[in-house]
Motif scaffolding. Sequence first.
Motif, PDB file in Angstrom:
ATOM      1  N   THR A 224       0.848  -1.195   0.000  1.00  0.00           N
ATOM      2  CA  THR A 224       0.000   0.000   0.000  1.00  0.00           C
ATOM      3  C   THR A 224       0.877   1.236   0.000  1.00  0.00           C
ATOM      4  O   THR A 224       1.787   1.362   0.829  1.00  0.00           O
ATOM      5  CB  THR A 224      -0.918   0.018   1.234  1.00  0.00           C
ATOM      6  N   VAL A 225       0.618   2.146  -0.939  1.00  0.00           N
ATOM      7  CA  VAL A 225       1.302   3.442  -0.954  1.00  0.00           C
ATOM      8  C   VAL A 225       0.255   4.541  -0.830  1.00  0.00           C
ATOM      9  O   VAL A 225      -0.920   4.349  -1.156  1.00  0.00           O
ATOM     10  CB  VAL A 225       2.128   3.641  -2.241  1.00  0.00           C
ATOM     11  N   ASN A 226       0.700   5.676  -0.335  1.00  0.00           N
ATOM     12  CA  ASN A 226      -0.189   6.836  -0.128  1.00  0.00           C
ATOM     13  C   ASN A 226      -1.398   6.472   0.732  1.00  0.00           C
ATOM     14  O   ASN A 226      -2.531   6.862   0.436  1.00  0.00           O
ATOM     15  CB  ASN A 226      -0.654   7.411  -1.476  1.00  0.00           C
ATOM     16  N   ALA A 227      -1.141   5.706   1.783  1.00  0.00           N
ATOM     17  CA  ALA A 227      -2.228   5.289   2.667  1.00  0.00           C
ATOM     18  C   ALA A 227      -2.898   6.507   3.295  1.00  0.00           C
ATOM     19  O   ALA A 227      -2.237   7.478   3.671  1.00  0.00           O
ATOM     20  CB  ALA A 227      -1.693   4.369   3.758  1.00  0.00           C
ATOM     21  N   ALA A 228      -4.213   6.443   3.401  1.00  0.00           N
ATOM     22  CA  ALA A 228      -4.991   7.583   3.889  1.00  0.00           C
ATOM     23  C   ALA A 228      -4.936   7.731   5.401  1.00  0.00           C
ATOM     24  O   ALA A 228      -5.447   8.697   5.946  1.00  0.00           O
ATOM     25  CB  ALA A 228      -6.446   7.445   3.436  1.00  0.00           C
ATOM     26  N   GLY A 229      -4.332   6.777   6.092  1.00  0.00           N
ATOM     27  CA  GLY A 229      -4.238   6.862   7.546  1.00  0.00           C
ATOM     28  C   GLY A 229      -5.499   6.424   8.263  1.00  0.00           C
ATOM     29  O   GLY A 229      -5.727   6.812   9.409  1.00  0.00           O
ATOM     30  N   ASP A 230      -6.316   5.625   7.594  1.00  0.00           N
ATOM     31  CA  ASP A 230      -7.550   5.117   8.181  1.00  0.00           C
ATOM     32  C   ASP A 230      -7.312   3.672   8.616  1.00  0.00           C
ATOM     33  O   ASP A 230      -7.312   2.758   7.775  1.00  0.00           O
ATOM     34  CB  ASP A 230      -8.676   5.197   7.151  1.00  0.00           C
ATOM     35  N   PRO A 231      -7.097   3.432   9.901  1.00  0.00           N
ATOM     36  CA  PRO A 231      -6.815   2.064  10.354  1.00  0.00           C
ATOM     37  C   PRO A 231      -7.919   1.085   9.991  1.00  0.00           C
ATOM     38  O   PRO A 231      -7.641  -0.081   9.674  1.00  0.00           O
ATOM     39  CB  PRO A 231      -6.680   2.219  11.875  1.00  0.00           C
ATOM     40  N   ALA A 232      -9.156   1.542  10.035  1.00  0.00           N
ATOM     41  CA  ALA A 232     -10.264   0.638   9.709  1.00  0.00           C
ATOM     42  C   ALA A 232     -10.204   0.188   8.259  1.00  0.00           C
ATOM     43  O   ALA A 232     -10.499  -0.972   7.936  1.00  0.00           O
ATOM     44  CB  ALA A 232     -11.598   1.330   9.995  1.00  0.00           C
ATOM     45  N   ALA A 233      -9.790   1.105   7.368  1.00  0.00           N
ATOM     46  CA  ALA A 233      -9.678   0.747   5.953  1.00  0.00           C
ATOM     47  C   ALA A 233      -8.590  -0.302   5.744  1.00  0.00           C
ATOM     48  O   ALA A 233      -8.762  -1.244   4.958  1.00  0.00           O
ATOM     49  CB  ALA A 233      -9.396   1.994   5.124  1.00  0.00           C
ATOM     50  N   LEU A 234      -7.488  -0.144   6.447  1.00  0.00           N
ATOM     51  CA  LEU A 234      -6.427  -1.134   6.333  1.00  0.00           C
ATOM     52  C   LEU A 234      -6.836  -2.472   6.934  1.00  0.00           C
ATOM     53  O   LEU A 234      -6.464  -3.530   6.429  1.00  0.00           O
ATOM     54  CB  LEU A 234      -5.153  -0.620   7.017  1.00  0.00           C
ATOM     55  N   ASP A 235      -7.632  -2.421   7.984  1.00  0.00           N
ATOM     56  CA  ASP A 235      -8.160  -3.665   8.562  1.00  0.00           C
ATOM     57  C   ASP A 235      -9.038  -4.393   7.545  1.00  0.00           C
ATOM     58  O   ASP A 235      -8.955  -5.617   7.398  1.00  0.00           O
ATOM     59  CB  ASP A 235      -8.971  -3.367   9.824  1.00  0.00           C
ATOM     60  N   ARG A 236      -9.880  -3.629   6.848  1.00  0.00           N
ATOM     61  CA  ARG A 236     -10.746  -4.241   5.829  1.00  0.00           C
ATOM     62  C   ARG A 236      -9.919  -4.812   4.684  1.00  0.00           C
ATOM     63  O   ARG A 236     -10.227  -5.887   4.155  1.00  0.00           O
ATOM     64  CB  ARG A 236     -11.751  -3.213   5.314  1.00  0.00           C
ATOM     65  N   ARG A 237      -8.895  -4.088   4.313  1.00  0.00           N
ATOM     66  CA  ARG A 237      -8.025  -4.592   3.236  1.00  0.00           C
ATOM     67  C   ARG A 237      -7.329  -5.874   3.669  1.00  0.00           C
ATOM     68  O   ARG A 237      -7.227  -6.831   2.892  1.00  0.00           O
ATOM     69  CB  ARG A 237      -6.998  -3.530   2.867  1.00  0.00           C
ATOM     70  N   ALA A 238      -6.839  -5.888   4.883  1.00  0.00           N
ATOM     71  CA  ALA A 238      -6.173  -7.081   5.387  1.00  0.00           C
ATOM     72  C   ALA A 238      -7.115  -8.282   5.359  1.00  0.00           C
ATOM     73  O   ALA A 238      -6.705  -9.398   5.009  1.00  0.00           O
ATOM     74  CB  ALA A 238      -5.666  -6.832   6.807  1.00  0.00           C
ATOM     75  N   GLU A 239      -8.361  -8.038   5.690  1.00  0.00           N
ATOM     76  CA  GLU A 239      -9.332  -9.136   5.682  1.00  0.00           C
ATOM     77  C   GLU A 239      -9.649  -9.588   4.261  1.00  0.00           C
ATOM     78  O   GLU A 239      -9.665 -10.793   3.973  1.00  0.00           O
ATOM     79  CB  GLU A 239     -10.618  -8.694   6.390  1.00  0.00           C
ATOM     80  N   SER A 240      -9.889  -8.636   3.355  1.00  0.00           N
ATOM     81  CA  SER A 240     -10.264  -9.001   1.995  1.00  0.00           C
ATOM     82  C   SER A 240      -9.116  -9.664   1.244  1.00  0.00           C
ATOM     83  O   SER A 240      -9.345 -10.505   0.369  1.00  0.00           O
ATOM     84  CB  SER A 240     -10.740  -7.764   1.221  1.00  0.00           C
ATOM     85  N   GLU A 241      -7.877  -9.304   1.582  1.00  0.00           N
ATOM     86  CA  GLU A 241      -6.709  -9.891   0.905  1.00  0.00           C
ATOM     87  C   GLU A 241      -6.165 -11.112   1.647  1.00  0.00           C
ATOM     88  O   GLU A 241      -5.145 -11.666   1.256  1.00  0.00           O
ATOM     89  CB  GLU A 241      -5.597  -8.839   0.785  1.00  0.00           C
ATOM     90  N   ARG A 242      -6.844 -11.514   2.710  1.00  0.00           N
ATOM     91  CA  ARG A 242      -6.452 -12.695   3.471  1.00  0.00           C
ATOM     92  C   ARG A 242      -5.016 -12.580   3.994  1.00  0.00           C
ATOM     93  O   ARG A 242      -4.203 -13.509   3.907  1.00  0.00           O
ATOM     94  CB  ARG A 242      -6.628 -13.965   2.648  1.00  0.00           C
ATOM     95  N   VAL A 243      -4.726 -11.407   4.532  1.00  0.00           N
ATOM     96  CA  VAL A 243      -3.395 -11.119   5.055  1.00  0.00           C
ATOM     97  C   VAL A 243      -3.129 -11.921   6.322  1.00  0.00           C
ATOM     98  O   VAL A 243      -4.011 -12.045   7.181  1.00  0.00           O
ATOM     99  CB  VAL A 243      -3.268  -9.598   5.319  1.00  0.00           C
ATOM    100  N   THR A 244      -1.921 -12.451   6.434  1.00  0.00           N
ATOM    101  CA  THR A 244      -1.543 -13.210   7.634  1.00  0.00           C
ATOM    102  C   THR A 244      -0.484 -12.494   8.467  1.00  0.00           C
ATOM    103  O   THR A 244      -0.230 -12.903   9.598  1.00  0.00           O
ATOM    104  CB  THR A 244      -1.013 -14.594   7.240  1.00  0.00           C
ATOM    105  N   LEU A 245       0.138 -11.432   7.906  1.00  0.00           N
ATOM    106  CA  LEU A 245       1.175 -10.699   8.624  1.00  0.00           C
ATOM    107  C   LEU A 245       1.170  -9.259   8.152  1.00  0.00           C
ATOM    108  O   LEU A 245       1.069  -9.002   6.944  1.00  0.00           O
ATOM    109  CB  LEU A 245       2.545 -11.330   8.366  1.00  0.00           C
ATOM    110  N   ARG A 246       1.295  -8.316   9.071  1.00  0.00           N
ATOM    111  CA  ARG A 246       1.337  -6.900   8.730  1.00  0.00           C
ATOM    112  C   ARG A 246       2.668  -6.307   9.147  1.00  0.00           C
ATOM    113  O   ARG A 246       3.117  -6.463  10.282  1.00  0.00           O
ATOM    114  CB  ARG A 246       0.164  -6.153   9.378  1.00  0.00           C
ATOM    115  N   LEU A 247       3.305  -5.606   8.198  1.00  0.00           N
ATOM    116  CA  LEU A 247       4.528  -4.866   8.473  1.00  0.00           C
ATOM    117  C   LEU A 247       4.203  -3.381   8.529  1.00  0.00           C
ATOM    118  O   LEU A 247       3.087  -2.964   8.245  1.00  0.00           O
ATOM    119  CB  LEU A 247       5.567  -5.125   7.379  1.00  0.00           C
ATOM    120  N   GLY A 248       5.213  -2.539   8.860  1.00  0.00           N
ATOM    121  CA  GLY A 248       4.991  -1.096   8.935  1.00  0.00           C
ATOM    122  C   GLY A 248       4.693  -0.472   7.591  1.00  0.00           C
ATOM    123  O   GLY A 248       4.960  -1.031   6.548  1.00  0.00           O
TER     124      GLY A 248
END
Length: 248
Positions: A224-248
């Motif tokens: 993700t580049v130019n992230a809007a700073g919305d933690p909830a949006a990133l949470d939704r993305r992590a769920e939809s992309e089946r993310v298993t690990l999050r980095l900075g």
Amino acid sequence: MDTVFGSGLFLTDALLGPALGAAAPRPLVTHYDDATGERTELSGTTTANWTAKAANLLRDEVDVEPGTRVAALLPAHWQTVAALLAVWSCGAELVGDPAGADVVLADAARLDVALAAGAGTVVAFSLDFFGRGLGDLPGGTVDFATEVRVHGDEFVPWDPVDGAAPAWDGASGEQVLAAARGRADALGITAGARVLSSTGWDSADGLRDGLLAVLAAGASLVQTVNAAGDPAALDRRAESERVTLRLG
């Protein structure tokens, strides 16, 4: 381990090989630009094809070969993945200082810096979602988007590239790979992981952690580049992309 093009490209094979074979149809790099709403997804096969096209361009039009010093002034982007793997496919060395480079790869925002560095050739990347080139470029500048499309998606090197060859600021391919695998272990990146990251690639540490460690571990990347700073949006993305690990 599968090789990328069956041709003995040590670092490219090691980084891209785990994404080929049975894993080739699966997503390898998923790129989000939250400023434009773009989403681009590349499978292992598509990444290998883009790498081959870029390597053919660099070798045949820019004379990149073993011993060529290449600087990359490029952001965290799916085209950057192909460009870096293409540099190593040609047996060239990635360098951090464009002033000491024979060739500079640069996006539009840093084209002036690349031209001022005095390299023999500058390859300009528009990074346009629709593949449009930059146009009106000065002499000696290659428009990546325009030129890469005519090159084949298979790359056969003139000579194999072994692990002892310089690959990144004096470090050999073997050393670059070992460092990437070491960072993967430290970050908890394992084979098959789906990694969400907003880490930039403008520094050596960022490139190693945010890209090379992921590839070296046999994981896949949601960048993700130019992230809007919305933690909830990133949470939704992590769920939809089946993310298993999050980095900075």
